[in-house]
Design an enzyme around this catalytic site. Structure first.
Site, PDB file in Angstrom:
ATOM      1  N   HIS A  52     -11.138  38.473 -14.712  1.00 36.43           N
ATOM      2  CA  HIS A  52     -12.606  38.254 -15.008  1.00 36.43           C
ATOM      3  C   HIS A  52     -13.494  37.640 -14.077  1.00 36.43           C
ATOM      4  O   HIS A  52     -13.742  36.381 -13.837  1.00 36.43           O
ATOM      5  CB  HIS A  52     -12.287  37.294 -16.167  1.00 36.43           C
ATOM      6  CG  HIS A  52     -12.166  37.655 -17.565  1.00 36.43           C
ATOM      7  ND1 HIS A  52     -12.309  39.144 -17.972  1.00 36.43           N
ATOM      8  CD2 HIS A  52     -11.581  37.095 -18.399  1.00 36.43           C
ATOM      9  CE1 HIS A  52     -12.278  39.251 -19.137  1.00 36.43           C
ATOM     10  NE2 HIS A  52     -11.228  38.001 -19.536  1.00 36.43           N
ATOM     11  N   HIS A  85      -4.855  40.753 -17.930  1.00 35.74           N
ATOM     12  CA  HIS A  85      -4.490  40.093 -19.361  1.00 35.74           C
ATOM     13  C   HIS A  85      -3.695  40.642 -20.205  1.00 35.74           C
ATOM     14  O   HIS A  85      -3.317  40.008 -21.283  1.00 35.74           O
ATOM     15  CB  HIS A  85      -5.869  39.769 -19.499  1.00 35.74           C
ATOM     16  CG  HIS A  85      -7.013  39.215 -18.936  1.00 35.74           C
ATOM     17  ND1 HIS A  85      -8.104  39.903 -18.418  1.00 35.74           N
ATOM     18  CD2 HIS A  85      -6.962  37.786 -18.394  1.00 35.74           C
ATOM     19  CE1 HIS A  85      -8.681  39.205 -17.624  1.00 35.74           C
ATOM     20  NE2 HIS A  85      -8.167  37.841 -17.543  1.00 35.74           N
ATOM     21  N   CYS A 107      -0.281  40.425 -15.753  1.00 30.79           N
ATOM     22  CA  CYS A 107       0.420  39.288 -15.041  1.00 30.79           C
ATOM     23  C   CYS A 107       1.783  39.204 -15.559  1.00 30.79           C
ATOM     24  O   CYS A 107       2.069  38.979 -17.021  1.00 30.79           O
ATOM     25  CB  CYS A 107      -0.287  38.180 -15.086  1.00 30.79           C
ATOM     26  SG  CYS A 107       0.475  36.667 -14.199  1.00 30.79           S
ATOM     27  N   HIS A 135     -10.316  36.220 -26.421  1.00 34.97           N
ATOM     28  CA  HIS A 135     -10.086  36.256 -25.095  1.00 34.97           C
ATOM     29  C   HIS A 135      -9.091  37.552 -25.120  1.00 34.97           C
ATOM     30  O   HIS A 135      -8.006  37.665 -26.000  1.00 34.97           O
ATOM     31  CB  HIS A 135      -9.154  35.183 -24.479  1.00 34.97           C
ATOM     32  CG  HIS A 135      -9.030  35.093 -23.019  1.00 34.97           C
ATOM     33  ND1 HIS A 135      -7.875  35.965 -22.484  1.00 34.97           N
ATOM     34  CD2 HIS A 135      -9.808  34.992 -21.683  1.00 34.97           C
ATOM     35  CE1 HIS A 135      -8.269  35.718 -21.131  1.00 34.97           C
ATOM     36  NE2 HIS A 135      -9.538  35.547 -20.863  1.00 34.97           N
ATOM     37  N   GLU A 137      -6.260  38.264 -23.385  1.00 35.90           N
ATOM     38  CA  GLU A 137      -4.948  38.046 -23.303  1.00 35.90           C
ATOM     39  C   GLU A 137      -4.279  37.885 -24.523  1.00 35.90           C
ATOM     40  O   GLU A 137      -3.506  38.327 -25.127  1.00 35.90           O
ATOM     41  CB  GLU A 137      -4.817  36.617 -22.322  1.00 35.90           C
ATOM     42  CG  GLU A 137      -3.200  36.489 -22.207  1.00 35.90           C
ATOM     43  CD  GLU A 137      -2.979  34.983 -21.753  1.00 35.90           C
ATOM     44  OE1 GLU A 137      -3.685  34.857 -20.669  1.00 35.90           O
ATOM     45  OE2 GLU A 137      -2.069  34.447 -22.181  1.00 35.90           O
ATOM     46  N   THR A 175      -2.153  31.647 -21.370  1.00 37.00           N
ATOM     47  CA  THR A 175      -1.663  30.945 -20.016  1.00 37.00           C
ATOM     48  C   THR A 175      -2.760  30.191 -19.355  1.00 37.00           C
ATOM     49  O   THR A 175      -2.324  29.373 -18.493  1.00 37.00           O
ATOM     50  CB  THR A 175      -1.227  32.099 -19.270  1.00 37.00           C
ATOM     51  OG1 THR A 175      -2.345  32.980 -19.075  1.00 37.00           O
ATOM     52  CG2 THR A 175       0.045  32.947 -19.675  1.00 37.00           C
ATOM     53  N   SER A 234     -11.376  32.079 -18.655  1.00 33.98           N
ATOM     54  CA  SER A 234     -10.791  30.964 -19.259  1.00 33.98           C
ATOM     55  C   SER A 234     -10.338  29.798 -18.287  1.00 33.98           C
ATOM     56  O   SER A 234     -10.651  28.586 -18.628  1.00 33.98           O
ATOM     57  CB  SER A 234      -9.671  31.682 -20.278  1.00 33.98           C
ATOM     58  OG  SER A 234      -9.152  30.312 -20.772  1.00 33.98           O
ATOM     59  N   ASN A 235      -9.505  30.284 -17.334  1.00 36.16           N
ATOM     60  CA  ASN A 235      -9.125  29.184 -16.477  1.00 36.16           C
ATOM     61  C   ASN A 235     -10.203  28.593 -15.484  1.00 36.16           C
ATOM     62  O   ASN A 235     -10.168  27.121 -15.420  1.00 36.16           O
ATOM     63  CB  ASN A 235      -8.083  29.580 -15.441  1.00 36.16           C
ATOM     64  CG  ASN A 235      -8.587  30.366 -14.334  1.00 36.16           C
ATOM     65  OD1 ASN A 235      -8.991  29.997 -13.397  1.00 36.16           O
ATOM     66  ND2 ASN A 235      -8.763  31.635 -14.555  1.00 36.16           N
ATOM     67  N   SER A 277      -9.697  33.622 -10.717  1.00 32.16           N
ATOM     68  CA  SER A 277      -9.848  35.088 -10.347  1.00 32.16           C
ATOM     69  C   SER A 277     -11.167  34.927  -9.406  1.00 32.16           C
ATOM     70  O   SER A 277     -11.892  36.022  -9.403  1.00 32.16           O
ATOM     71  CB  SER A 277     -10.089  35.652 -11.626  1.00 32.16           C
ATOM     72  OG  SER A 277     -10.962  34.966 -12.526  1.00 32.16           O
TER      73      SER A 277
HETATM   74  S1  SF4 Z   1      -3.993  32.655 -14.175  1.00 35.57           S
HETATM   75 FE1  SF4 Z   1      -1.839  32.616 -14.276  1.00 35.57          FE
HETATM   76  S2  SF4 Z   1      -1.171  34.132 -16.121  1.00 35.57           S
HETATM   77 FE2  SF4 Z   1      -3.417  34.475 -15.398  1.00 35.57          FE
HETATM   78  S3  SF4 Z   1      -2.952  35.843 -13.885  1.00 35.57           S
HETATM   79 FE3  SF4 Z   1      -3.120  34.179 -12.708  1.00 35.57          FE
HETATM   80  S4  SF4 Z   1      -0.828  33.562 -12.613  1.00 35.57           S
HETATM   81 FE4  SF4 Z   1      -0.960  35.157 -14.193  1.00 35.57          FE
END
Ligand code: SF4
Length: 331
Positions: A52, A85, A107, A135, A137, A175, A234-235, A277
């Site tokens: 993303h 994802h 992943c 999402h 994932e 995740t 998301s992260n 990302s």
């Molecule tokens: S954020 Fe975590 S689950 Fe997502 S691609 Fe990276 S290592 Fe893999």
């Protein structure tokens, strides 16, 4: 958070969170597309954003990758890459039915959650998947056992959840969630369903945990946190929330052009981090912009060292062998 700066003060320090930016899963996914472009004859299609981040997607598009939303846009027999994802079994079946050559960039830490979902479903559990239902994932994981999985993303939903057999409940997590919010949700699930089972630790990946730990420390040291990342990442969105939760002003930005000058006015210390990302060059652009606002020192705040690497998928290696090429650069 450090004491608030007053209007007359100037930027004295830029603090960079470590770790930040690309995780092993994202590095692998990008490498898979690049290597596929190098070794596979013919066009390379990628289903959905490989990760993303539009800068990443645009860079790969310029190198020749063709991004599509759904498999019906891919000509029969062509090569398609699944994003980091992950996808549901229905997408895999469609690819097989259409005779597509698939390279899977899911992943491995997402694949692990799929495997857990399959196992719990086979054993007859109701699976509570903590995550955001829209999402990619979560859509992919839910597809492993749609009749058994219920998605929740808040303490309120955990409190209200009703299941057929409260003694046969398992939980899984996306995740890239907030470590703290997820802990609170799981605590409610454990209270309501004392026999609930789950992974030995939640499924929040090492990269998410480390970036959140780093931005927490960062937020405590600076007056403003800039998080580089896409709104649909998301992260990255969680990093902004974690910084804000320690009481620091925090903004999520795509790139340097999103910075509003009034955010910086009167600020002495700015912290910068980046989602898993987000490419590092975007961080460097922000640092250069901030340096143009004064003569701040630049400091790395390294909270955790990372050395995780994932192997390339065997199907990419097989395609390279067929083409008489190497999927990895020679040493
Ligand atoms: S954020 Fe975590 S689950 Fe997502 S691609 Fe990276 S290592 Fe893999």
């Amino acid at each position: 958070m450090s004491s608030p700066a007053t209007g007359g003060e100037v930027l004295t320090e830029i603090v960079l969170a470590g770790p930040r930016g690309f995780c092993a899963g994202v590095e692998r996914a990008i490498e898979i597309v690049e290597r596929a472009l190098a070794v596979a004859g013919g066009p390379i299609y990628v289903r959905r954003e490989i990760v993303h981040n539009r800068h990443v997607v645009e860079a790969l598009r310029k190198k020749g990758a063709i991004f599509v939303e759904e498999l019906d846009e891919v000509p029969a027999g062509a090569t398609v890459i699944f994003s980091a994802h992950g996808v549901s079994p229905a997408v895999r079946e469609e690819a097989t039915a259409r005779g597509l050559r698939v390279i899977d960039a899911t992943c491995p830490l997402v694949t692990k959650v799929h495997i857990e979902a399959i196992r719990y479903a086979r054993e007859g559990y109701t699976i509570v998947l903590v995550g955001h239902e829209d999402h990619d994932e979560v859509i992919g994981t839910t597809g492993e056992a749609p009749e058994r999985i219920v998605v929740i993303d808040s303490v309120k939903e955990a409190e209200r959840l009703e299941v057929d057999d409260p003694t046969k409940v398992a939980y899984l997590t996306q995740t890239t969630l907030s470590v703290d919010d997820t802990r609170a949700i799981i605590e409610v699930l454990r209270r309501r369903f004392p026999r609930i089972t789950g992974p030995s630790r939640d499924d929040i990946c090492y990269a998410t945990q480390n970036r959140q730990a780093a931005v927490k420390e960062l937020g405590a040291e600076v007056d403003l946190v800039l998080v580089l990342g896409a709104a649909n990442s998301s992260n990255a969105a969680r990093l902004r929330e974690v910084a804000a939760a320690v009481g620091t002003r925090a903004h999520l930005i795509n790139d340097v052009r999103d910075i509003q000058h009034e955010w910086i006015d009167g600020v002495r210390r700015v912290g910068v981090t980046a989602g898993a990302s987000t490419p590092e060059f975007l961080v460097r652009e922000v640092v250069a912009f901030l340096e143009s606002r004064g003569t701040p020192a630049v400091r790395e705040l390294n909270v955790v060292e990372e050395d995780v690497r994932f192997a390339l998928p065997h199907e990419l290696l097989a395609i390279a062998r067929q083409a008489g090429k190497q999927a990895t650069p020679s040493a």
